[in-house]
Design a protein around this motif. Structure first.
Motif, PDB file in Angstrom:
ATOM      1  N   TYR A  18     -11.910 -24.295  -1.644  1.00 38.23           N
ATOM      2  CA  TYR A  18     -10.660 -23.622  -1.298  1.00 38.23           C
ATOM      3  C   TYR A  18      -9.513 -24.287  -2.025  1.00 38.23           C
ATOM      4  CZ  TYR A  18      -6.864 -22.006   1.737  1.00 38.23           C
ATOM      5  OH  TYR A  18      -5.714 -21.453   2.224  1.00 38.23           O
ATOM      6  N   LEU A  19      -8.603 -23.518  -2.535  1.00 37.20           N
ATOM      7  CA  LEU A  19      -7.429 -24.124  -3.152  1.00 37.20           C
ATOM      8  C   LEU A  19      -6.186 -23.932  -2.288  1.00 37.20           C
ATOM      9  CD1 LEU A  19      -6.220 -25.642  -5.572  1.00 37.20           C
ATOM     10  CD2 LEU A  19      -5.627 -23.426  -6.524  1.00 37.20           C
ATOM     11  N   GLY A  20      -5.858 -22.699  -1.986  1.00 35.07           N
ATOM     12  CA  GLY A  20      -4.664 -22.480  -1.178  1.00 35.07           C
ATOM     13  C   GLY A  20      -4.060 -21.118  -1.452  1.00 35.07           C
ATOM     14  N   ASP A  21      -2.783 -21.034  -1.146  1.00 35.93           N
ATOM     15  CA  ASP A  21      -2.055 -19.776  -1.220  1.00 35.93           C
ATOM     16  C   ASP A  21      -2.137 -19.173  -2.622  1.00 35.93           C
ATOM     17  OD1 ASP A  21       0.042 -18.157   0.392  1.00 35.93           O
ATOM     18  OD2 ASP A  21       0.944 -18.415  -1.580  1.00 35.93           O
ATOM     19  N   ARG A  46       5.175 -23.404   0.314  1.00 32.96           N
ATOM     20  CA  ARG A  46       4.208 -22.314   0.507  1.00 32.96           C
ATOM     21  C   ARG A  46       4.539 -21.606   1.818  1.00 32.96           C
ATOM     22  NH1 ARG A  46       2.660 -24.701  -3.215  1.00 32.96           N
ATOM     23  NH2 ARG A  46       0.710 -25.734  -3.677  1.00 32.96           N
ATOM     24  N   ASN A  48       3.075 -20.033   5.170  1.00 38.33           N
ATOM     25  CA  ASN A  48       1.887 -20.351   5.968  1.00 38.33           C
ATOM     26  C   ASN A  48       1.779 -19.327   7.081  1.00 38.33           C
ATOM     27  OD1 ASN A  48      -0.298 -21.644   7.075  1.00 38.33           O
ATOM     28  ND2 ASN A  48       0.934 -23.151   8.180  1.00 38.33           N
ATOM     29  N   HIS A  53      -3.350 -13.369   4.954  1.00 40.92           N
ATOM     30  CA  HIS A  53      -3.020 -14.390   3.956  1.00 40.92           C
ATOM     31  C   HIS A  53      -3.869 -14.164   2.722  1.00 40.92           C
ATOM     32  CE1 HIS A  53      -2.967 -18.892   2.716  1.00 40.92           C
ATOM     33  NE2 HIS A  53      -1.861 -18.300   2.334  1.00 40.92           N
ATOM     34  N   GLU A  55      -5.399 -15.898  -0.471  1.00 42.07           N
ATOM     35  CA  GLU A  55      -5.674 -17.290  -0.812  1.00 42.07           C
ATOM     36  C   GLU A  55      -6.717 -17.384  -1.917  1.00 42.07           C
ATOM     37  OE1 GLU A  55      -8.478 -17.887   3.127  1.00 42.07           O
ATOM     38  OE2 GLU A  55      -6.347 -18.307   3.229  1.00 42.07           O
ATOM     39  N   TRP A  57      -9.960 -18.977  -3.752  1.00 40.67           N
ATOM     40  CA  TRP A  57     -11.256 -19.643  -3.536  1.00 40.67           C
ATOM     41  C   TRP A  57     -11.985 -19.693  -4.880  1.00 40.67           C
ATOM     42  CZ3 TRP A  57     -13.462 -21.071   1.366  1.00 40.67           C
ATOM     43  CH2 TRP A  57     -12.678 -20.733   2.489  1.00 40.67           C
ATOM     44  N   THR A  73      -5.701 -15.183   9.152  1.00 41.87           N
ATOM     45  CA  THR A  73      -5.860 -16.555   9.634  1.00 41.87           C
ATOM     46  C   THR A  73      -5.953 -16.622  11.158  1.00 41.87           C
ATOM     47  OG1 THR A  73      -3.486 -16.908   9.660  1.00 41.87           O
ATOM     48  CG2 THR A  73      -4.647 -17.556   7.660  1.00 41.87           C
TER      49      THR A  73
END
Lengths: 90, 976
Positions: A18-21, A46, A48, A53, A55, A57, A73
């Motif tokens: 996983y990296l993020g937004d 970012r 949240n 969301h 995101e 991957w 989420t």
């Protein structure tokens, strides 16, 4: 948790990292005026959201594609996944 | 012995076992619980808090009392439920939670002290003095309150893991589950049928049901045979589906009856799931209802019908039943049929008919019991004068709760059904997880459950796009509907009546918790610990909720609800590891020259997942430093060879490869000429240094990038991120080739001579192949290779890459051909010494807190182009960082530098405010003949004196600031 890979079908989340937004794809132009302020925002800030969301991957133990996964989420429901290099602006 | 006739056990297969050292016998088909009962054992353990004598309460995984330790030594397993332990020959079982023997537990004093140990006692008492909690009170309470003990040795059990992807997962192989499997299997779906029991059949095994004119076990065997024949149904007995996770993923543990593997962890991903997990009986709390010999009425029936045992100590002790439903009478009928003496059925309902076979106490309750270590008598009240009745065992039932544990794990609250007096699972239309049979309140009879299993299975088959096959249901005699249940949740008493046996929670505790204003069920749980034991209150939760509703005067659905969490039953940590322990914790990567290095007697070290040769000791060397000094000196004077294949290698190809690398590296790569190598530094987007390595241009549109060993995977991931997410318009592709090439460093003044003996017709001269040159060539008579003239040691040096499978042979060839040159293999330790001597940064210097400026590479960050991290590296705080990479030498030659030491001006106080930096790497330098170090130091002045303070071990060392290039600072050697 399963991620519906657009090319490979449902894959177990353990194959991914996983990296993020997904806004990390919107990298500012480093040569433009005001780049430093733009980069501060890009690197450190970012959203949240509690809810839907987008995101990033990485299918590390798979075909090495970066995916934009849309996930709620709150419910963990995965609403979709697309190849990042075809995903355009997030 | 209380064995009776009948049952589903194999009496000819006698199994010997021991309980607390006493030798006993059971039969194949027994559980430890049924075998203990057959041996007249009622007292099997002590309760958690009060150390009350306890007996077997259930016949299944919901057991709160009979927690047993199995085995001895390292294999000792505490807290197993006797009701779930399959009896095997030679089994050794021990009771738990007592000091000084099960029958004479000295901790039973807690029972006398019970007024001080009521709900929330640990929140109220033991609060003062504060410091005593951690050191005194808590250890004592933890020791007194208890479960079994661990062996404290490594678990010798072998565990495995596996994945299953059925169309349909069916949890529970009772009537509903079997019928569902039959239909789903016949429809051509892949089915997994899992059941925690050792034998399929569920509740059908415990009843005297007749299906198709024969006892139910015959129907079960027929169905199992049909399912086996289908080939698309996997029948998994001894398999507990313990958890429901996101997106239809289930966790299950299979306990193997034999074979080398003890348990297997299964991750099951199913398109649809049918939970046919049956129902769990509830009891009716009454005064002293926790004595050994008191058990659930349905469990009593299961023991009699399936295991041919009864619950008294002696076969002629009469048994009594306490019930508020018709189910208690069913137990009575089955016991009478088995010839068991019955004291009678105490029914809370006044309007039930009498029985010709046994006394019925109508409108009565059991209001007390006698028999400290085993039931002797019960007090019957309500139908006339209160009286004591002799009973060696008592069956209790207050109805059945659908087993909704798995169905609520994902958070869906169950729905209260007044008709069932129970919570039913809440299933939405189109849900992937369905319930069938008694698990959704359709378990009034065997046929009701079987028919419901069929109906749900047909829905699932259709939902999965198949047509439902026409499979007839078995035939059974019609049964009349039960009379309504009595409206009773407990028998009021001034003394203690247990609700949750495992955590010793009584009706009084719930009342106290209510008086102390614990209004929500969640508060009640935490204050009393109800439902928080290892059984999660399977036999207690609904009753507790009803009691709370009674206290608040609100109906049950308004009072709260009950939900469960994974795991359904306790899961051992061993199986969760799935065998990934010790050497199997992660894959071990071996270098291409591993076999050769082992033959040399190398000492190995773990570098991430890699096993790398650390040094190569020779006969006569009795300290690693001797070896490492020799290896390092050989590189400086002659030639050394070292496997550097673990460094990451990334092949970058495409018309836009150069543009892409300009954006990846802080420096420019597009200006690199074909056949040349350049040092490259990568930054993180926040401006800090990330990784370094070399970039070799093999062709106009072909580069080979090297990374550090540790970050090889991460750098590749990051480059793929840049390619796919940041600049998808660039025509470039990436390939990790770390494993494809064996790369050997050949370093030292004689490296050119040695290499000239392996290359095919290739000019190694300084003019033709200067420092930082690279080429594709052949070696050893036609083997494709790549040669890079790069140096980590500061000497004339090369790195030679050949396809990985030739790495070992090349190493052997270089050793043979270089014998006259004193060719010396060196390991990671000497590699480290050589690079510190030369002042090259490595992981210690690139630790994520350092910048290009600090490395002295600030000018490398090109301002002419955009690259990852370039903008942020020019931030004020980073660009003006005064710390620089320097060399340090102790003033006194024998002083030893220690990495991690912090640096201070000699007269400055040794505190954070005056901290000028830290030592990153230190070693003994054979070249310098003394200890040396690399360090980051703020505003360094060459030649100044600083103090290296060791904050961990104490001590200070006075050092001189020098150039980090201890060897050949002008760099003449590597260009020679």
């Amino acid at each position: 948790m399963l991620i519906p890979h657009p090319l490979l079908g449902p894959r177990d989340a353990s194959e991914f990292t996983y990296l993020g937004d997904a806004s990390l794809m919107n990298r500012p132009d480093g040569m433009a005026d005001g780049a430093e302020a733009a980069f501060c925002e890009y690197v450190f800030l970012r959203d949240n959201p509690a809810g839907v969301h987008r995101e990033l991957w990485f299918h590390e133990h798979g075909d090495r594609s970066w995916l934009i996964v849309t996930r709620n989420t709150l419910t963990h429901e995965v609403l979709g996944a697309e190849l990042a290099h075809k995903g355009g602006q997030a | 012995m209380t064995r009776i006739s009948g049952g589903l056990i194999d009496r000819d297969a006698v199994l010997r076992f021991t309980f607390d050292g006493r030798a006993m016998e059971g039969a194949r088909g027994d559980t430890l619980a049924s075998a203990l009962l057959a041996n007249g054992v009622q007292l099997v353990g002590r309760s958690f808090k009060y150390h009350r004598p306890r007996g077997i309460f259930t016949a299944g995984s919901e057991e709160p009392n009979a927690l047993i330790t199995i085995g001895t030594g390292a294999a000792q397993t505490p807290n197993t439920r006797a009701t779930m332990v399959e009896l095997s020959d030679g089994l050794t079982a021990f009771s738990q939670n007592h000091i000084g023997g099960l029958t004479r537990d000295v901790m039973a004093v807690n029972d006398v002290l019970s007024p001080f140990l009521a709900a929330g006692f640990y929140y109220k008492t033991f609060m003062w003095p504060r410091a005593f909690w951690e050191r005194l009170y808590e250890p004592i309470i933890r020791r007194a309150a208890g479960l079994g003990r661990l062996s404290m040795e490594a678990d010798p059990g072998v565990y495995d893991e596996g994945y299953l992807h059925p169309d349909v997962l069916i949890v529970g192989a009772g009537g509903a589950g079997l019928m569902a499997a039959l239909i789903c299997g016949a429809a051509g779906l892949n089915v997994v049928l899992a059941d925690e029991d050792m034998r399929a059949g569920g509740r059908l095994l415990a009843e005297r049901e007749v299906l198709n004119g024969a006892p139910a076990p015959e129907w079960i065997d027929t169905v199992i045979a049909q399912l086996r024949q289908m080939g698309n149904v996997r029948i998994m007995p001894r398999t507990t589906v313990f958890g429901v996770y996101d997106h239809g993923v289930f966790g299950a543990v299979e306990r193997h009856a034999d074979g080398p593997v003890r348990q297997t962890l299964w991750r099951i991903t199913a398109a649809r799931t049918i939970v046919a997990a049956g129902a769990i009986e509830r009891h009716i709390p009454f005064e002293n209802n926790d004595r050994p010999g008191i058990m659930l009425s349905g469990a009593m029936r299961a023991y009699a019908n399936r295991w041919a045992v009864t619950a008294q100590r002696n076969a002629d002790d009469p048994i009594a039943i306490f019930t508020s439903t018709d189910d208690g009478h069913r137990t009575a009928r089955d016991l009478i049929a088995a010839g068991v003496p019955l004291a009678g059925v105490i029914d809370t309902r006044a309007d039930v008919p009498l029985s010709p076979d046994y006394p019925v106490f109508r409108g009565a309750t059991v209001a007390g019991s006698k028999g400290r270590k085993g039931l002797r008598a019960i007090r019957v009240e309500g139908d006339g004068p209160a009286r004591w009745i002799t009973a060696g065992a008592l069956g209790v039932t207050g109805g059945w709760n659908p087993n909704i544990a798995l169905l609520t794990q994902r958070g869906a609250a169950p729905t209260w059904s007044e008709a069932h007096r129970a919570f039913l699972p809440t299933i939405g239309a189109g849900d992937a997880m369905m319930a069938a049979g008694a698990a959704r309140g359709c378990g009034d009879s065997a046929m009701a459950a079987i028919a419901d299993g069929a109906m749900i299975a047909r829905d699932v088959v259709v939902a999965l796009g198949k047509s439902a096959p026409d499979i007839p249901l078995p035939e059974a005699e019609a049964v009349g509907a039960d009379r309504p249940a009595g409206d009773i949740w407990h028998v009021p008493s001034k003394r203690r009546a247990w609700v949750d046996f495992q955590n010793d929670v009584t009706v009084k505790d719930i009342a106290l918790s209510h008086r102390e204003n614990m209004r929500s069920v969640e508060h009640l749980k935490r204050w009393t610990t109800l439902g928080m034991a290892t059984d999660q209150g399977k036999t207690a939760n609904v009753t507790a909720l009803a009691l709370m509703a009674e206290l608040t005067g609100k109906p049950i659905p308004e009072t709260g609800t009950t939900r469960f969490r994974p795991p359904y039953t306790p899961v051992s940590l061993g199986v969760l590891g799935g065998g990934d322990t010790g050497a199997h914790f992660r894959p071990r990567r071996l270098t291409p020259t591993d076999a050769w290095a082992r033959k040399q007697g190398a000492v190995f070290t773990e570098v991430g997942p890699w096993m790398r040769a650390q040094y190569f000791p020779r006969t006569g060397e009795d300290h690693w430093r001797q070896t490492v000094d020799r290896e390092a000196m050989a590189v400086r004077s002659d030639v050394g060879i070292c496997d550097v294949s673990t460094l990451g290698k990334i092949d970058v190809q495409g018309p836009d490869a150069a543009v892409f690398l300009d954006r990846i590296y802080a420096g420019l790569m597009s200006t690199l000429a074909v056949g040349k190598v350049r040092y490259g530094l990568m930054l993180r987007e926040d401006g800090f240094a990330y990784d370094d390595g070399t970039c070799a241009r093999m062709g106009d549109a072909h580069f080979v990038v090297s990374t550090t060993t540790a970050q090889a995977g991460l750098v590749f991931q990051r480059m793929e991120f840049a390619r796919q997410c940041l600049w998808p318009d660039l025509d470039v592709s990436l390939m990790s080739v770390t494993d494809a090439w064996a790369q050997i460093a050949v370093a030292g003044p004689k490296s050119r001579v040695l290499l000239s003996r392996v290359v095919d017709d290739f000019d190694l001269g300084n003019a033709a192949f200067p420092f930082m040159a690279c080429a594709a060539l052949t070696v050893c008579g036609g083997l494709a290779a790549r040669l890079f003239r790069i140096s980590f040691s500061g000497e004339l040096a090369y790195e030679l890459a050949v396809p990985a499978r030739y790495g070992n042979a090349l190493m052997e060839r270089l050793m043979t051909l270089g014998a006259d040159l004193n060719v010396t293999p060196y390991g990671t330790e000497a590699l480290g010494v050589l690079r510190i001597e030369k002042g090259h940064a490595a992981g210690n210097e690139l630790n994520g807190q350092t910048t290009a400026q600090m490395l002295g590479l600030g000018r490398m960050v090109s301002g002419k182009k955009d690259a990852i991290g370039a903008v942020m590296s020019r931030r004020e705080g980073l660009a003006n960082d005064p710390r620089r990479l320097i060399g340090l030498m102790p003033i006194e030659a024998e002083g030893t530098m220690v990495a991690g030491a912090h640096l201070f001006t000699p007269d400055a106080p040794r505190n954070l405010g005056h901290d000028r930096g830290w030592v990153t790497s230190a070693c003994y330098s054979p070249h310098m003949g003394r200890s040396i170090a690399l360090a980051y130091l703020a505003d360094p002045v060459e030649g100044e004196t600083v103090i290296a303070a060791n904050p961990i071990e104490g001590g200070e060392l006075t050092c001189r600031v020098v150039s980090p290039h201890f060897v050949d600072p002008e760099g003449g050697r590597l260009r020679d």
